[in-house]
Design an enzyme around this catalytic site. Structure first.
Site, mmCIF file in Angstrom:
data_model
loop_
_atom_site.group_PDB
_atom_site.id
_atom_site.type_symbol
_atom_site.label_atom_id
_atom_site.label_comp_id
_atom_site.label_asym_id
_atom_site.label_seq_id
_atom_site.Cartn_x
_atom_site.Cartn_y
_atom_site.Cartn_z
ATOM 1 C CB SER A 164 -0.954 -0.048 1.185
ATOM 2 O OG SER A 164 -1.745 -1.202 1.040
ATOM 3 N NE ARG A 179 6.840 10.649 -4.095
ATOM 4 C CZ ARG A 179 5.874 10.887 -5.007
ATOM 5 N NH1 ARG A 179 4.610 10.676 -4.704
ATOM 6 N NH2 ARG A 179 6.169 11.312 -6.202
ATOM 7 C CG ASP A 218 -4.399 0.132 0.946
ATOM 8 O OD1 ASP A 218 -4.207 0.806 -0.074
ATOM 9 O OD2 ASP A 218 -4.226 0.588 2.100
HETATM 10 C C1 BGC Z 1 -0.292 5.129 0.043
HETATM 11 C C2 BGC Z 1 -1.325 4.406 -0.780
HETATM 12 C C3 BGC Z 1 -2.262 3.631 0.118
HETATM 13 C C4 BGC Z 1 -2.851 4.544 1.178
HETATM 14 C C5 BGC Z 1 -3.789 3.819 2.126
HETATM 15 C C6 BGC Z 1 -0.957 5.930 1.140
HETATM 16 O O1 BGC Z 1 0.004 6.486 1.978
HETATM 17 O O2 BGC Z 1 0.480 5.977 -0.765
HETATM 18 O O3 BGC Z 1 -0.694 3.548 -1.702
HETATM 19 O O4 BGC Z 1 -3.291 3.083 -0.675
HETATM 20 O O5 BGC Z 1 -1.799 5.105 1.932
HETATM 21 O O6 BGC Z 1 -3.152 2.791 2.783
#
Ligand code: BGC
Length: 500
Positions: A164, A179, A218
């Site tokens: 995620s 990142r 996610d």
């Molecule tokens: C991430 C996402 C993720 C979201 C929720 C963010 O900080 O960049 O990829 O889906 O958090 O978990």
């Protein structure tokens, strides 16, 4: 001036200062209009090719290579692994093919040293993930990983990996980290294929039979799991979809995804687009990574606290600025920064003469959990006694009744801004996809997950209120249905692994 007069004067000054801060956290209908229009503009820009993904400040709009939504008839037993903000989960998911599933899972809290130690490497992190995967398999699938008689090869186990964080996805099972967000800061992972890193460490653990066949986010998992568990009629494998819905997360971080027409995703190469279209695929899930909306701060409301948090306390300054105003990881931190500032201005916690004397926890970044705010938000006890206990317990911070009254105002202003901003991407995607006009009495279902949307008191109703104030208007707002979609990262990853 008597002591009492002095006290009253300070209480009055505190209240005036707090009112002025709360004003800076307001988001009105005009701001919602402006932000929604800018979000749509940024979505369109993000669908076109981007030169340097790591430095680009725009909305990432990542193609996920998921080209259909499940209809609930999918069947199989699959593994799923999920690296989120605070936990790593390994699951074995049984899709029953009737919109239901069962799941065995093992959750581990990510050790602090992997989040905090500057010298951590990708191998340390992915080695940890592989070791936890081995522990899970030994417990739940011992036969599958036991050596086979006569040295025969073990049967392959398909695993879907929910990762995620923003990843430049190049196929359903590969993608390099753009990142880190939320807590992690392991520089050597940036630019590397996270599937490969995980697969290599699984091999190190002797788990060659585990094949990481799908990589997902996610928010995409939430979208797929919502489609699987609800009554949708089209099929993941046919590549057809019904109404594009949205999957979204409001938890430690925030993000959302939706179905986009492949012909509009011009950042895919012409060949890739043509190939997909020839295969009859018309739509693809786009992971917007909306946490990165308006990193250039052209339109987002910004207080000095937001600037300080971003610059002083996060490993990714200048990025994910929307997330830093909306998600659970930051709500408490915003309040902590405001309180420390009010103290520095001599308006609160007068018993501590200097900042260094403040309770250690109040001085520590990210120590104030959004869960504490959720208790304060709805405290209606006499003298805000619940708030008093909550602050004592979490921060060892004693407060007076008048201080607590002001703290509650601040909490409500911070959470309201979060929920109002959360409405922006939902309104924007709904408008851009035209979903409300696609069917007679068009309705849109939004699968949501995350601690804030699930548990923060009033968050969903504030979000709905903002949707009604947004360009969707109250008629549009009534047609948008926010549904909690649980286990997205497990069930969604399993669904991805199934079609891989
Ligand atoms: C991430 C996402 C993720 C979201 C929720 C963010 O900080 O960049 O990829 O889906 O958090 O978990």
């Amino acid at each position: 001036m008597s002591f009492e007069d002095l006290h009253k004067a300070t209480a009055h000054q505190l209240s005036a200062a707090v009112d002025s801060i709360c004003k800076d956290f307001e988001v009105d209908a005009a701001k919602l209009d402006e932000l929604t229009a800018y979000f749509i503009e940024q979505m369109e820009k993000g669908l076109a090719p981007i030169q340097d993904k790591q430095t680009d400040k725009g909305l990432p709009m990542i193609p996920t290579f998921v080209t259909g939504s499940p209809n609930g008839t999918e069947q199989g037993v699959l593994l799923a692994a999920d690296l989120g903000g605070t936990n790593f989960r390994v699951c074995s998911v049984t899709l029953n093919g009737d919109h239901t599933y069962s799941m065995e899972q093992m959750k581990s809290k990510i050790p602090d040293e992997l989040l905090e130690d500057e010298n951590v490497t990708s191998d340390d992190l992915f080695g940890y993930l592989a070791r936890r995967t081995a522990v899970f398999l030994k417990k739940y699938h011992p036969d599958a990983i036991a050596p086979k008689a006569g040295g025969a090869a073990a049967e392959s186990l398909k695993l879907g990996f929910t990762f995620s964080y923003p990843v430049d996805q190049t196929s359903l099972n590969s993608g390099s980290l753009i990142r880190w967000t939320k807590g992690f800061n392991i520089p050597d992972t940036v630019g590397k294929d996270v599937v490969q890193l995980y697969q290599d460490q699984l091999t190190e653990q002797g788990l060659d039979m585990v094949n990481v066949v799908a990589l997902t986010n996610d928010t995409v998992g939430t979208f797929l799991s919502h489609c699987y568990t609800s009554n949708n009629t089209d099929s993941l494998t046919s590549g057809e979809i019904s109404e594009p819905t949205i999957g979204c997360i409001f938890g430690t971080g925030t993000n959302g995804c939706y179905m986009e027409e492949i012909s509009k995703i011009t950042k895919l190469s012409d060949d890739a687009r043509e190939k997909l279209l020839k295969e009859g695929k018309t739509h693809m899930v786009i992971n917007t990574e909306w946490g990165s909306f308006d990193n250039e701060l052209k339109h987002l409301p910004t207080t000095k606290y937001d600037i300080d948090i971003d610059q002083k306390y996060t490993p990714n300054p200048g990025f994910h600025l929307f997330e830093k105003r909306v998600s659970g990881m930051f709500l408490g931190e915003v309040l902590r920064n405001v309180l420390v500032d009010l103290h520095a201005r001599g308006l609160i916690f007068a018993q501590y003469r200097t900042q260094a004397q403040l309770p250690h926890r109040l001085q520590t970044p990210f120590e104030l959990d959004s869960e504490v705010l959720s208790h304060i938000e709805i405290d209606d006890s006499t003298g805000l006694r619940e708030t008093e206990l909550s602050l004592l317990q979490s921060l060892r911070l004693p407060t007076s009744p008048s201080e607590r009254k002001e703290i509650q105002k601040l909490v409500r202003a911070i959470s309201r801004r979060s929920a109002y901003l959360a409405a922006v991407p939902i309104a924007a995607i709904t408008i851009k996809t035209g979903v409300l006009n696609k069917r007679y009495h068009g309705e849109v279902e939004i699968g949501c997950d995350g601690s804030v949307v699930e548990y923060y008191p009033g968050f969903r109703s504030m979000l709905r209120h903002a949707l009604a104030l947004s360009p969707l208007g109250s008629e549009g707002e009534r047609k948008v249905h926010l549904r909690l979609a649980k286990d997205g990262s497990g069930v969604g990853a399993a669904l991805c692994a199934l079609v891989a």
